[in-house]
Enzyme design. Structure first.
Site, short mmCIF file in Angstrom:
data_model
loop_
_atom_site.label_atom_id
_atom_site.label_comp_id
_atom_site.label_asym_id
_atom_site.label_seq_id
_atom_site.Cartn_x
_atom_site.Cartn_y
_atom_site.Cartn_z
N ASP A 86 -10.94 2.33 -2.49
CA ASP A 86 -11.35 2.25 -0.88
C ASP A 86 -12.56 1.96 -0.72
O ASP A 86 -12.99 1.59 0.30
CB ASP A 86 -10.26 2.64 -0.02
CG ASP A 86 -8.98 2.75 -0.17
OD1 ASP A 86 -8.40 1.89 -0.26
OD2 ASP A 86 -8.08 3.71 0.44
N ASP A 141 0.58 -1.19 -0.31
CA ASP A 141 -0.24 -0.01 -0.17
C ASP A 141 1.20 1.17 -0.42
O ASP A 141 2.07 0.87 -0.01
CB ASP A 141 -0.80 0.30 1.59
CG ASP A 141 -2.05 0.68 0.69
OD1 ASP A 141 -2.67 1.46 -0.74
OD2 ASP A 141 -2.88 0.63 1.71
#
Length: 720
Positions: free
Chosen positions: A523, A460
């Site tokens: 997300d 990430d």
């Protein structure tokens, strides 16, 4: 693949290079005098492309120059003066006026067969400026993408400033103006499809964030305004840092030029004597089948970039536990995940020392002994004993201000001495362009993979770069080391599946796609929001790259509740994952989930490798995506609006005409025992099964949602 023809008076009088892809031809010619290369023809494969090509021009150029009117493949200031430029170079002179602008001449070229394809290199040089340039092309018979990049060399004995250094420019015919398609968005709303009518002037997309970014994707498609469903050209940049795309349309001239390249955060890139800079590849393709054909061509190309690994069905514990990671709770979730058919269990953020919230821990990548009292190795072994792979979330470029890493190496983060430091998400960014910092990242990640039985890694990156300051191409060095680490991961740990993520879809580009196995588009996992994100993603990126989860999250922009069937059908559109709190699900939900997972695993190869046909878009009452591979067609359909209405009003059900079937064949609808469709709230819908003629499926279509209560369906058709 490729042929070269040369005019009777030598190279400057008419050399042409004809590059052949799977179904198209890309023909470049050397301009008279050898001052530049220009595109002559780009379109459907022809045995003999027309001469002169549709893009060639030899007429008057009042108030301009021939190079400004030409379809230049790569244009430096000095060759071109007024139109779109790819290179602006200056050689400074101590205490005096430097030499600015480049006037080069063709010095040679080579054609070579390489890795099953063909590479063309066309050389130019400016002897006065002591600059060399090689325009590079690579094509392959397995797909229709033309890869292009430039190599700029400094042959002088003083530094050379490159104020602009793009990768390539693609010129396409657009009489009457261009229709420009692009992908835009923001956090939690990435990959929204946009379009601009451009008759004159410039349309610019860019990211200055130090990474690909959430606001725009480095991808465009261009169509003539007069033929919106006809010939379509598309271009994308293989770069994971800051970038720019300029689209310049001139309706009077009948052309549109797309220029792509890096956007360094420095004012210029400085080449030392003897240095050569290679730009990131700019990739382009042509399709005669509009945006849908463009998407399928990109998908075919991206399948050639991947490794022979199958991304597993994952369970990620983030939505269930957040930062409250405890071994016993994680193992409980893992047992439930295994029972419903999940293949890999992934522990997300919160597993490492100092990470009880988002204010600490980044940089200190050691398992927290308080959270794993029996030891992390024992915990991983417990997950693996369930027959599951084990995955871990990491953010190697993130640094928390109160971490041990920052205390020991404050100079390793981006900062300007004497200036305040900016935190975003309570963190700084590691300067991965430093070789010592990059070596530390590799040793840390490699150490985790060697100490623990890890089969899946989620990388990430949750904030853009600030306070980068001046330096020798810091943006380029960061991206280069990021790419090298991913490449080394593949080499040294080939069994580890790598998922790329950056606060959602902030690092979705061709360069990352070539080095990761799956990408996280957003997300936002709310079903209706996610459907729009994924529709845009599929415009330019393949379904095997698209990581998608079933969660209980209602979404941020459209929070209308949707059935478990709807959520599974959304996530099954790519690489299926589950992120819901499955420990809180009832037995009926778990049983239904197990049926969906089993169905997905039986058709995963079709989703991964099949030709994709999108039917409508998520704003319509019914939206569907079709995948066709060999003898199987899979149709995923969603009712995105309300039901058709009460039985007292006329309302014919929506039909979907399939595009991936063979009209001469017959197909039988697969009966999987009940996991085809679901009504609102998770109830199972009607299955009509039976035999269908391919011609009827293509001409009249089928009704994917005959039951008003059903909001989604997955239909599998097998050729008899």
């Amino acid at each position: 693949m490729t042929d070269t023809t040369t005019g009777p008076a030598g190279p400057a009088a008419g050399t042409r290079w004809t590059l052949r892809t799977a179904t198209t031809v890309y023909q470049v010619r050397l301009a008279p005098g050898g001052g530049w290369a220009e595109l002559a023809y780009w379109g459907p494969a022809l045995d003999d492309p027309p001469v002169p090509g549709p893009l060639e021009y030899a007429g008057p150029t009042p108030y301009s120059t021939p190079a400004d009117a030409a379809a230049c493949e790569y244009a430096p200031l000095g060759v071109r003066h007024f139109a779109q430029l790819d290179l602006v170079a200056e050689r400074p002179a101590p205490g005096g006026e430097g030499l600015r602008g480049t006037v080069w001449q063709h010095t040679g070229d080579e054609l070579t067969d390489k890795d099953g394809g063909t590479e063309l290199r066309v050389h130019f040089a400016d002897d006065l400026q002591r600059l060399t340039a090689t325009l590079c092309y690579r094509v392959h018979p397995g797909h229709d993408v033309v890869e292009r990049w430039a190599e700029i060399g400094n042959q002088g004995d003083t530094p050379l400033r490159l104020e602009r250094v793009r990768s390539a420019g693609f010129t396409v015919p657009t009489p009457g103006g261009a229709l420009v398609h692009h992908l835009h968005g923001r956090w939690a709303q990435e990959f929204q499809a946009g379009r601009v009518e451009l008759r004159h002037g410039r349309f610019t997309l860019e990211s200055r964030l130090g990474l690909t970014g959430l606001s725009h994707s480095p991808w465009v498609a261009v169509q003539p305004l007069a033929e919106p469903d006809g010939p379509t050209w598309s271009a994308a940049l293989a770069w994971s840092g800051s970038w720019t795309i300029d689209v310049d349309a001139d309706a009077a001239a009948g052309t549109t030029r797309v220029g792509l390249g890096r956007l360094p955060n420095e004012a210029a890139i400085v080449l030392a004597p003897g240095e050569t800079l290679a730009t990131p590849p700019a990739c382009g393709l042509y399709s005669g089948d509009g945006l849908q054909g463009v998407a399928r061509a990109w998908h075919a190309y991206q399948r050639t970039l991947r490794r022979p690994v199958t991304p597993p069905v994952v369970y990620n514990s983030w939505f269930a536990t957040g930062f409250d990671v405890r071994a016993d709770r994680q193992l409980e979730l893992a047992r439930t995940a295994a029972a419903i058919g999940v293949e890999t269990f992934v522990v997300d953020d919160g597993w490492f020392t100092g990470r009880d919230d988002d204010r600490g821990g980044l940089g200190d990548w050691e398992p927290d002994p308080a959270k794993f009292p029996g030891g992390f190795a024992e915990f991983v072994a417990g997950v693996r004993a369930l027959g599951l792979g084990f995955g871990l979330w990491i953010e190697p470029e993130g640094v928390s201000p109160r971490s041990r890493l920052f205390a020991e190496h404050p100079d390793w983060v981006y900062r300007i001495p004497g200036r305040p430091m900016t935190t975003i998400r309570n963190q700084y960014v590691l300067d991965l362009g430093r070789d010592d910092a990059a070596a530390w990242v590799w040793e840390t990640v490699d150490g985790l993979l060697r100490r623990y039985d890890i089969t899946y890694l989620k990388w990430d990156m949750n904030r853009p770069m600030t306070e980068r300051g001046p330096g020798p191409d810091r943006d380029g060095r960061h991206v280069a080391n990021f790419h090298r680490i991913l490449e080394r991961l593949r080499r040294d740990h080939p069994h580890v599946v790598v998922e790329g993520c950056a606060a959602g879809g902030g690092r979705v580009d061709l360069a990352t796609a070539a080095r990761c196995d799956v990408l996280w588009p957003s997300d936002n996992t709310g079903p209706l929001d996610r459907l729009a994100v994924q529709d845009g993603f599929l415009h330019g990126y393949a379904p095997h790259l698209m990581s998608s989860w079933v969660t209980d999250d209602p979404g941020l922009f459209d929070t209308a509740p949707r059935s478990l069937a709807f959520r599974f059908a959304v996530a099954m559109s790519g690489a299926l994952g589950i992120g819901a709190d499955i420990g809180a699900w009832g037995e009926a939900e778990r049983a239904e989930a197990a049926r969906w997972v089993a169905l997905y695993r039986s058709i995963r190869h079709v989703i991964r490798d099949g030709e994709v046909h999108r039917h409508g878009d998520p704003s319509l009452p019914v939206y569907a995506v079709e995948y066709a591979l060999e003898d199987t067609v899979v149709l995923l359909a969603w009712r995105t609006g309300p039901a058709r209405g009460s039985g007292t009003h006329t309302g014919r059900p929506v039909r979907v005409r399939l595009r991936g079937v063979d009209p001469a064949a017959a197909y039988r609808r697969r009966d999987d025992g009940g996991a085809h469709s679901g009504g609102h709230g998770g109830g199972q819908g009607r299955r009509d099964g039976g035999r269908h003629g391919g011609a009827a499926l293509a001409a009249a279509g089928l009704v994917p949602l005959p039951d008003d209560a059903a909001d989604a369906a997955v239909i599998v058709l097998d050729r008899e």
